[in-house]
Design a protein around this motif. Structure first.
Motif, PDB file in Angstrom:
ATOM      1  N   HIS A 205     113.160  16.668  14.118  1.00 15.83           N
ATOM      2  CA  HIS A 205     113.169  18.099  13.831  1.00 15.83           C
ATOM      3  C   HIS A 205     114.531  18.690  14.134  1.00 15.83           C
ATOM      4  O   HIS A 205     115.211  18.255  15.067  1.00 15.83           O
ATOM      5  N   PHE A 206     114.957  19.666  13.312  1.00 16.90           N
ATOM      6  CA  PHE A 206     116.100  20.491  13.700  1.00 16.90           C
ATOM      7  C   PHE A 206     115.858  21.926  13.268  1.00 16.90           C
ATOM      8  O   PHE A 206     115.037  22.211  12.389  1.00 16.90           O
ATOM      9  N   MET A 207     116.569  22.842  13.921  1.00 14.21           N
ATOM     10  CA  MET A 207     116.378  24.273  13.721  1.00 14.21           C
ATOM     11  C   MET A 207     117.701  24.968  13.458  1.00 14.21           C
ATOM     12  O   MET A 207     118.717  24.649  14.070  1.00 14.21           O
ATOM     13  N   VAL A 208     117.687  25.923  12.512  1.00 14.72           N
ATOM     14  CA  VAL A 208     118.774  26.885  12.345  1.00 14.72           C
ATOM     15  C   VAL A 208     118.188  28.276  12.532  1.00 14.72           C
ATOM     16  O   VAL A 208     117.015  28.521  12.229  1.00 14.72           O
ATOM     17  N   GLU A 209     119.025  29.193  13.037  1.00 11.05           N
ATOM     18  CA  GLU A 209     118.543  30.529  13.389  1.00 11.05           C
ATOM     19  C   GLU A 209     119.312  31.596  12.628  1.00 11.05           C
ATOM     20  O   GLU A 209     120.549  31.640  12.675  1.00 11.05           O
ATOM     21  N   GLY A 210     118.578  32.451  11.919  1.00 12.09           N
ATOM     22  CA  GLY A 210     119.189  33.583  11.245  1.00 12.09           C
ATOM     23  C   GLY A 210     119.305  34.778  12.173  1.00 12.09           C
ATOM     24  O   GLY A 210     118.599  34.880  13.179  1.00 12.09           O
ATOM     25  N   GLU A 211     120.197  35.707  11.822  1.00  8.00           N
ATOM     26  CA  GLU A 211     120.458  36.843  12.699  1.00  8.00           C
ATOM     27  C   GLU A 211     119.387  37.925  12.605  1.00  8.00           C
ATOM     28  O   GLU A 211     119.192  38.703  13.540  1.00  8.00           O
ATOM     29  N   THR A 212     118.668  37.992  11.490  1.00  4.49           N
ATOM     30  CA  THR A 212     117.691  39.057  11.301  1.00  4.49           C
ATOM     31  C   THR A 212     116.330  38.490  10.893  1.00  4.49           C
ATOM     32  O   THR A 212     116.236  37.373  10.360  1.00  4.49           O
ATOM     33  N   LEU A 213     115.295  39.284  11.115  1.00  7.65           N
ATOM     34  CA  LEU A 213     113.960  38.908  10.657  1.00  7.65           C
ATOM     35  C   LEU A 213     113.929  38.824   9.139  1.00  7.65           C
ATOM     36  O   LEU A 213     113.213  37.985   8.563  1.00  7.65           O
ATOM     37  N   ASP A 214     114.705  39.669   8.469  1.00  6.85           N
ATOM     38  CA  ASP A 214     114.773  39.604   7.009  1.00  6.85           C
ATOM     39  C   ASP A 214     115.281  38.247   6.531  1.00  6.85           C
ATOM     40  O   ASP A 214     114.871  37.769   5.467  1.00  6.85           O
ATOM     41  N   ASP A 215     116.179  37.624   7.299  1.00  7.24           N
ATOM     42  CA  ASP A 215     116.659  36.295   6.927  1.00  7.24           C
ATOM     43  C   ASP A 215     115.496  35.307   6.868  1.00  7.24           C
ATOM     44  O   ASP A 215     115.431  34.461   5.974  1.00  7.24           O
ATOM     45  N   VAL A 216     114.573  35.417   7.827  1.00 13.20           N
ATOM     46  CA  VAL A 216     113.402  34.533   7.836  1.00 13.20           C
ATOM     47  C   VAL A 216     112.506  34.844   6.638  1.00 13.20           C
ATOM     48  O   VAL A 216     112.037  33.934   5.939  1.00 13.20           O
ATOM     49  N   GLY A 217     112.247  36.127   6.391  1.00 16.08           N
ATOM     50  CA  GLY A 217     111.392  36.506   5.277  1.00 16.08           C
ATOM     51  C   GLY A 217     111.941  36.047   3.940  1.00 16.08           C
ATOM     52  O   GLY A 217     111.201  35.529   3.085  1.00 16.08           O
ATOM     53  N   ARG A 218     113.245  36.213   3.754  1.00 18.85           N
ATOM     54  CA  ARG A 218     113.853  35.791   2.481  1.00 18.85           C
ATOM     55  C   ARG A 218     113.842  34.270   2.354  1.00 18.85           C
ATOM     56  O   ARG A 218     113.694  33.738   1.246  1.00 18.85           O
ATOM     57  N   ALA A 219     114.010  33.566   3.478  1.00 20.23           N
ATOM     58  CA  ALA A 219     113.920  32.109   3.429  1.00 20.23           C
ATOM     59  C   ALA A 219     112.506  31.667   3.052  1.00 20.23           C
ATOM     60  O   ALA A 219     112.325  30.686   2.325  1.00 20.23           O
ATOM     61  N   LEU A 220     111.496  32.387   3.538  1.00 19.67           N
ATOM     62  CA  LEU A 220     110.120  32.104   3.125  1.00 19.67           C
ATOM     63  C   LEU A 220     109.955  32.283   1.616  1.00 19.67           C
ATOM     64  O   LEU A 220     109.309  31.470   0.952  1.00 19.67           O
ATOM     65  N   ASP A 221     110.537  33.336   1.096  1.00 18.84           N
ATOM     66  CA  ASP A 221     110.476  33.565  -0.348  1.00 18.84           C
ATOM     67  C   ASP A 221     111.144  32.417  -1.106  1.00 18.84           C
ATOM     68  O   ASP A 221     110.638  31.956  -2.137  1.00 18.84           O
ATOM     69  N   ARG A 222     112.283  31.949  -0.595  1.00 15.38           N
ATOM     70  CA  ARG A 222     112.985  30.852  -1.275  1.00 15.38           C
ATOM     71  C   ARG A 222     112.178  29.557  -1.197  1.00 15.38           C
ATOM     72  O   ARG A 222     112.171  28.759  -2.146  1.00 15.38           O
ATOM     73  N   ALA A 223     111.503  29.337  -0.070  1.00 17.81           N
ATOM     74  CA  ALA A 223     110.661  28.145   0.043  1.00 17.81           C
ATOM     75  C   ALA A 223     109.583  28.146  -1.042  1.00 17.81           C
ATOM     76  O   ALA A 223     109.294  27.107  -1.656  1.00 17.81           O
ATOM     77  N   ALA A 224     108.991  29.309  -1.271  1.00 14.13           N
ATOM     78  CA  ALA A 224     107.978  29.412  -2.328  1.00 14.13           C
ATOM     79  C   ALA A 224     108.616  29.228  -3.709  1.00 14.13           C
ATOM     80  O   ALA A 224     108.071  28.522  -4.566  1.00 14.13           O
ATOM     81  N   LYS A 225     109.765  29.844  -3.910  1.00 16.86           N
ATOM     82  CA  LYS A 225     110.444  29.769  -5.205  1.00 16.86           C
ATOM     83  C   LYS A 225     110.783  28.334  -5.579  1.00 16.86           C
ATOM     84  O   LYS A 225     110.578  27.917  -6.728  1.00 16.86           O
ATOM     85  N   TYR A 226     111.299  27.581  -4.620  1.00 12.76           N
ATOM     86  CA  TYR A 226     111.747  26.213  -4.901  1.00 12.76           C
ATOM     87  C   TYR A 226     110.698  25.157  -4.557  1.00 12.76           C
ATOM     88  O   TYR A 226     110.990  23.964  -4.618  1.00 12.76           O
ATOM     89  N   GLU A 227     109.508  25.603  -4.207  1.00 12.19           N
ATOM     90  CA  GLU A 227     108.389  24.708  -3.882  1.00 12.19           C
ATOM     91  C   GLU A 227     108.761  23.713  -2.789  1.00 12.19           C
ATOM     92  O   GLU A 227     108.456  22.521  -2.869  1.00 12.19           O
ATOM     93  N   VAL A 228     109.434  24.233  -1.751  1.00 16.25           N
ATOM     94  CA  VAL A 228     109.738  23.426  -0.581  1.00 16.25           C
ATOM     95  C   VAL A 228     108.452  23.295   0.226  1.00 16.25           C
ATOM     96  O   VAL A 228     107.831  24.300   0.573  1.00 16.25           O
TER      97      VAL A 228
END
Length: 291
Positions: A205-228
């Protein structure tokens, strides 16, 4: 004297093409050119590439790269590692240039995980560009954290604490009675975790940390978009209080994208957690190979 931060990860992948989407389009890292035309390199910040992915015959981590203060501190740590009975090899000048560091050494920890200690990152002074992420939380805390395995996790934990200078933060006991250790080396709650598993040590496992909660939310959106493929749904950890979600990497590493991780600027008493999350982090198994 001791390790300062997790500086980089070096990986080999049997399907490096998937990392172009995973590292750049999904995680939002900055793709850059590096010393090998066949490899992929990703920046998170002002440092040289924090993640390098090369083609390989198997999926594996080839280096867990820890930063130390300078050449003198590196020499002192090398002496301590050798006193612990572990063989240390110096990296070549060409290898250092490819990593964009002034110098480094390599060895395997007691669990068999490949470790590199380096000093003197070579900065190119080109501003990082991560338009999908406002900013990654790095600096003196390094690129994030990693969890690796070891058949004898206790011996490996002792090595990181007593030889490399890590500080125990907390433990977690599994239903089978085994213990996972979480350790820090800077204000980030944990930089490294050791969990017991049969066989040679490997990256889990490894982790990267975004500066804002919006960074997490947008990453969730990208995960759905790219079917990660999702591993853990959005949740909040009990040990470092990070709000995050996990996905499966192309090699089925657990990759966490988080926000607002706990910082521990001064040593505090250790503790044991009995659950990994206050809420969320519901688990989905890894995708199965086609066919």
């Amino acid at each position: 004297m001791g390790v300062r931060s997790l500086g980089y990860l070096r990986l080999e992948s049997t399907d490096i093409e998937k990392w172009k989407l995973f590292g750049g389009d999904f995680l939002g890292l900055m793709p850059v050119e590096g010393g090998s035309a066949e490899s992929l390199y990703f920046r998170l910040d002002g440092y040289p590439p924090r993640i390098a992915v090369s083609p390989g015959a198997q999926d594996r981590m080839t280096a867990l790269g820890f930063e130390v203060l300078d050449e003198r501190e590196l020499a002192g740590l090398v002496a301590d590692v050798e006193k612990a009975g572990i063989k240390v090899s110096a990296g070549t000048e060409a290898e250092a240039q490819e990593r964009r560091v002034t110098g480094f050494v390599r060895f395997s920890d007691p669990g068999g995980n490949p470790v590199e200690l380096f000093y003197g990152p070579v900065l190119d002074h080109v501003p990082v560009s991560t338009p999908l992420v406002s900013k990654f939380v790095t600096g003196d805390m390094g690129m994030g954290h990693a969890i690796v395995s070891a058949e004898d996790a206790r011996v490996t934990f002792d090595f990181y604490v007593n030889v490399l200078g890590f500080i125990e933060r907390n433990t977690m006991r599994s239903p089978d009675g085994s213990t996972t250790w979480f350790m820090g080396c800077n204000p980030r709650h944990h930089t490294l975790g050791i969990t017991p598993m049969p066989g040679p040590g490997r990256l889990l496992h490894f982790m990267v940390e975004g500066e804002t909660l919006d960074d997490v939310g947008r990453a969730l959106d990208r995960a759905a978009k790219y079917e990660v493929p999702m591993m853990h749904s959005l949740g909040k950890h009990t040990n470092d209080h990070m709000v995050s979600f996990y996905v499966w990497s192309p090699e089925n590493y657990a990759v966490e994208f988080g926000w607002n991780g706990l910082q521990v600027p001064e040593p505090v008493p250790v503790y044991e957690i009995t659950d990994g999350a206050f809420w969320g982090h519901n688990f989905t198994p890894p995708p199965q190979p086609a066919g």
